[in-house]
Write a protein that holds these residues in place. Structure first.
Motif, PDB file in Angstrom:
ATOM      1  N   LEU A 374       0.847  -1.189   0.000  1.00 48.86           N
ATOM      2  CA  LEU A 374       0.000   0.000   0.000  1.00 48.86           C
ATOM      3  C   LEU A 374       0.885   1.242   0.000  1.00 48.86           C
ATOM      4  CD1 LEU A 374      -2.936   1.052   0.158  1.00 48.86           C
ATOM      5  CD2 LEU A 374      -2.648   1.139   2.643  1.00 48.86           C
ATOM      6  N   VAL A 375       0.755   2.070  -1.029  1.00 48.21           N
ATOM      7  CA  VAL A 375       1.558   3.290  -1.176  1.00 48.21           C
ATOM      8  C   VAL A 375       0.606   4.481  -1.129  1.00 48.21           C
ATOM      9  CG1 VAL A 375       3.224   4.524  -2.597  1.00 48.21           C
ATOM     10  CG2 VAL A 375       3.209   2.020  -2.598  1.00 48.21           C
ATOM     11  N   ARG A 376       0.826   5.382  -0.169  1.00 47.14           N
ATOM     12  CA  ARG A 376      -0.085   6.512   0.048  1.00 47.14           C
ATOM     13  C   ARG A 376       0.731   7.780   0.296  1.00 47.14           C
ATOM     14  NH1 ARG A 376      -5.324   6.147  -0.859  1.00 47.14           N
ATOM     15  NH2 ARG A 376      -6.174   6.718   1.172  1.00 47.14           N
ATOM     16  N   ASP A 377       0.081   8.947   0.085  1.00 45.45           N
ATOM     17  CA  ASP A 377       0.752  10.177   0.502  1.00 45.45           C
ATOM     18  C   ASP A 377       0.937  10.151   2.017  1.00 45.45           C
ATOM     19  OD1 ASP A 377      -1.975  10.369   1.009  1.00 45.45           O
ATOM     20  OD2 ASP A 377      -2.138  12.463   0.396  1.00 45.45           O
ATOM     21  N   HIS A 378      -0.120   9.773   2.743  1.00 41.69           N
ATOM     22  CA  HIS A 378      -0.055   9.462   4.170  1.00 41.69           C
ATOM     23  C   HIS A 378      -1.239   8.555   4.459  1.00 41.69           C
ATOM     24  CE1 HIS A 378      -3.148  12.554   4.207  1.00 41.69           C
ATOM     25  NE2 HIS A 378      -3.466  12.215   5.447  1.00 41.69           N
ATOM     26  N   THR A 379      -1.164   7.772   5.515  1.00 38.63           N
ATOM     27  CA  THR A 379      -2.309   6.923   5.853  1.00 38.63           C
ATOM     28  C   THR A 379      -3.222   7.648   6.829  1.00 38.63           C
ATOM     29  OG1 THR A 379      -1.209   5.817   7.700  1.00 38.63           O
ATOM     30  CG2 THR A 379      -0.981   4.817   5.511  1.00 38.63           C
ATOM     31  N   ARG A 380      -4.504   7.309   6.721  1.00 39.54           N
ATOM     32  CA  ARG A 380      -5.543   7.876   7.569  1.00 39.54           C
ATOM     33  C   ARG A 380      -6.128   6.740   8.406  1.00 39.54           C
ATOM     34  NH1 ARG A 380      -4.774   9.187   2.605  1.00 39.54           N
ATOM     35  NH2 ARG A 380      -4.979  11.302   1.812  1.00 39.54           N
ATOM     36  N   PRO A 381      -6.789   7.060   9.523  1.00 41.18           N
ATOM     37  CA  PRO A 381      -7.370   5.983  10.325  1.00 41.18           C
ATOM     38  C   PRO A 381      -8.285   5.066   9.531  1.00 41.18           C
ATOM     39  CG  PRO A 381      -7.340   8.003  11.597  1.00 41.18           C
ATOM     40  CD  PRO A 381      -6.877   8.361  10.210  1.00 41.18           C
ATOM     41  N   GLU A 382      -9.015   5.620   8.566  1.00 39.98           N
ATOM     42  CA  GLU A 382      -9.937   4.783   7.795  1.00 39.98           C
ATOM     43  C   GLU A 382      -9.221   3.882   6.794  1.00 39.98           C
ATOM     44  OE1 GLU A 382     -10.243   9.095   6.203  1.00 39.98           O
ATOM     45  OE2 GLU A 382     -10.075   8.066   8.141  1.00 39.98           O
TER      46      GLU A 382
END
Length: 523
Positions: A374-382
């Motif tokens: 999983l590649v994200r700008d940043h992770t969120r709780p959801e």
């Protein structure tokens, strides 16, 4: 409802993890903003009957708010010295990032004007904007009411209700925690890391929760608030930057960390704010840690006399040992592969798979049996469902205390964070290998090789300790029955048969399983 003034000594089950930590720090005369706790018992009642519960506690909330005003010499909801508060969740067992917090409650036009006079218009406006954004996101898609007590009531209800948010339910289900109880709520006087030039916020782990090194580890953000640090949305500095910028504050923080370690007998994760050169401690809890760190830190604390042999082994599980035996990249393989991104190693291990930037697409791929990164700008709780489905996690921004880093360590997912802007686009769809030891992302699915229990000094030391305590002693050689299956059923069968010694290629895992079973079976 409990005043967190250090005099009550209430159990963690009543105060929740956060309230218990605040109360402990106050009892030991550490610099903590005054706070009170609405207990887990109330949180449980709220889930059944929200409005009646809020009505029943409201007079006590008002009384405790008067106490906060007296403690701070400030007035809630008006000037010239306004009191703002944070409303934070506090489950009995830590659930990092899964439930809600609302900061700067009590803000309105009069308070903004008073703060502008007392500090600066820029600080007042920034604080107002922060509150409005957070209130809209958590309480509802509308502006907060002007009445500060209406804000407070709505915030308390929202935090209680976040116990049943989808992400919190998913988190508890993953860990088999199906307890029906709710969260406590902590209401605490605000202090401001965004106030002046020598202000800021940070998160400190008293020792490295990734490698287990006995050195402070964490993030520092000058001019920011705690939610900035943990969100992963901004670039932070290492905790050593605070030492360079404000050495006296840094020394005070390190002294507090050592004291809290001794009190808890464990490595602590401490959230703190520096307001105009003054240190405030907001929260302390046992630090989330990788499997590697769990083993090394347990041994360190034992060597220092903070925990005994039984507690050393109680803190470890067969899963920790198994994680240490997971295959890793050998140096010659690693350096021969193309480096695609480099960031902060947030959870050790090595994982490979296809890079997905969309959570739903990652879940679909995992359902097909495909290894996912999983590649994200940043992770969120959801994003927790996507994090659970992934073998590894990569983010563009965020530090060691960001949501991605903390939750990855809790979930045991290999993670590299803070790799820089553009990484999401650059990696999407590629086959990649994530190296959580080196903080690297390399091209391709790289081959790995593994160790055994007997090749790791820390595991050999733990096995020696376990043989003195475990009801089923396991050896690497000797004239004993063979037991190479470290599963619970195999270990229980051996114990039921009265076997006391076995020979195995998994001795430590067998003994840790036997010890856990003995604890569970004890009256």
């Amino acid at each position: 409802m409990v005043l967190l003034d250090g005099t009550g000594n209430h159990p963690r089950e009543i105060l929740g993890n956060k309230g218990h930590g605040i109360d402990t720090m106050r009892r030991n005369s550490l610099p903590v903003p005054p706070a009170f706790c609405i207990t887990t018992e109330v949180g449980t009642r709220f889930l059944t009957d929200p409005e009646s519960t809020m009505d029943a506690i409201w007079a006590d909330v008002l009384s405790r708010m008067s106490w906060l005003e007296g403690q701070t010499s400030r007035t809630f909801g008006k000037g010239p010295s306004p009191l703002l508060v944070s409303v934070r969740s506090g489950a009995t067992q830590s659930m990092p990032g899964m439930m809600d917090t609302i900061l700067d409650v009590g803000m309105n036009d009069d308070v903004e004007a008073a703060l502008a006079v007392a500090t600066s218009p820029e600080f007042a406006r920034d604080t107002r904007d922060r509150f409005t954004r957070m209130f809209r996101r958590i309480v509802g898609d509308e502006d907060p009411p002007d009445d500060p007590y209406a804000q407070l009531r709505a915030s308390i209800a929202a935090v209680f209700g976040s116990w049943n948010s989808p992400r919190a339910i998913t988190y508890r289900e993953h860990y088999g925690r199906n307890e029906p109880g709710g969260t406590a709520v902590v209401v605490q006087a605000m202090v401001f890391g965004n106030q002046a030039a020598n202000s800021g916020a940070g998160v400190l782990s008293s020792r490295n929760p990734i490698t287990g090194a006995n050195q402070p580890f964490g993030d520092w953000l000058p001019g920011g608030q705690g939610d900035d640090v943990v969100s992963g949305l901004v670039d932070v500095e290492p905790i050593t930057a605070l030492r360079d910028e404000q050495p006296a504050v840094y020394d005070e923080l390190m002294d507090a960390a050592r004291r809290l370690e001794k009190l808890a007998g464990d490595v602590q994760e401490i959230e703190f704010t520096v307001e105009d050169g003054k240190l405030w401690l907001l929260q302390t809890r046992g630090a989330e840690r990788s499997a590697q760190a769990a083993v090394r830190l347990a041994l360190q604390l034992r060597h220092e006399g903070l925990i005994d042999d039984h507690e050393t082994l109680r803190r470890l599980t067969p899963a920790h040992v198994q994680a240490l035996l997971v295959p890793v990249l050998q140096p010659e393989i690693r350096v021969a592969a193309k480096l695609l991104a480099k960031g902060l190693p947030a959870c050790p291990g090595v994982a490979h798979g296809t890079a997905y930037t969309d959570v739903d697409q990652a879940l679909d791929a995992a359902d097909r049996g495909e290894p996912v990164i999983l590649v994200r700008d940043h992770t969120r709780p959801e994003d927790v469902l996507g994090m659970l489905a992934a073998q590894g996690i990569v983010t563009e921004v965020g530090g060691a205390a960001s949501h991605a880093a903390v939750v990855s360590r809790e979930l045991g997912r290999v993670a590299v964070v803070g790799c820089g802007q553009g990484v999401v686009t650059a990696l999407e769809g590629k086959q990649i290998t994530v190296d959580g030891y080196e903080g690297e992302v390399r091209e391709g699915s790289l081959p790995l090789s593994a160790w055994s229990e007997s090749d790791t000094a820390e595991l050999r030391e733990l096995a020696d300790i376990a043989r003195r305590i475990s009801p089923l002693r396991a050896h690497t050689a000797g004239d004993y029955p063979s037991l190479d299956d470290p599963s619970e059923s195999a270990v229980r069968s051996a114990m039921t048969a009265g076997t006391t010694d076995v020979v195995s290629d998994s001795p430590l895992r067998i003994m840790l399983t036997a010890l856990r079973m003995a604890r569970e079976d004890a009256p």
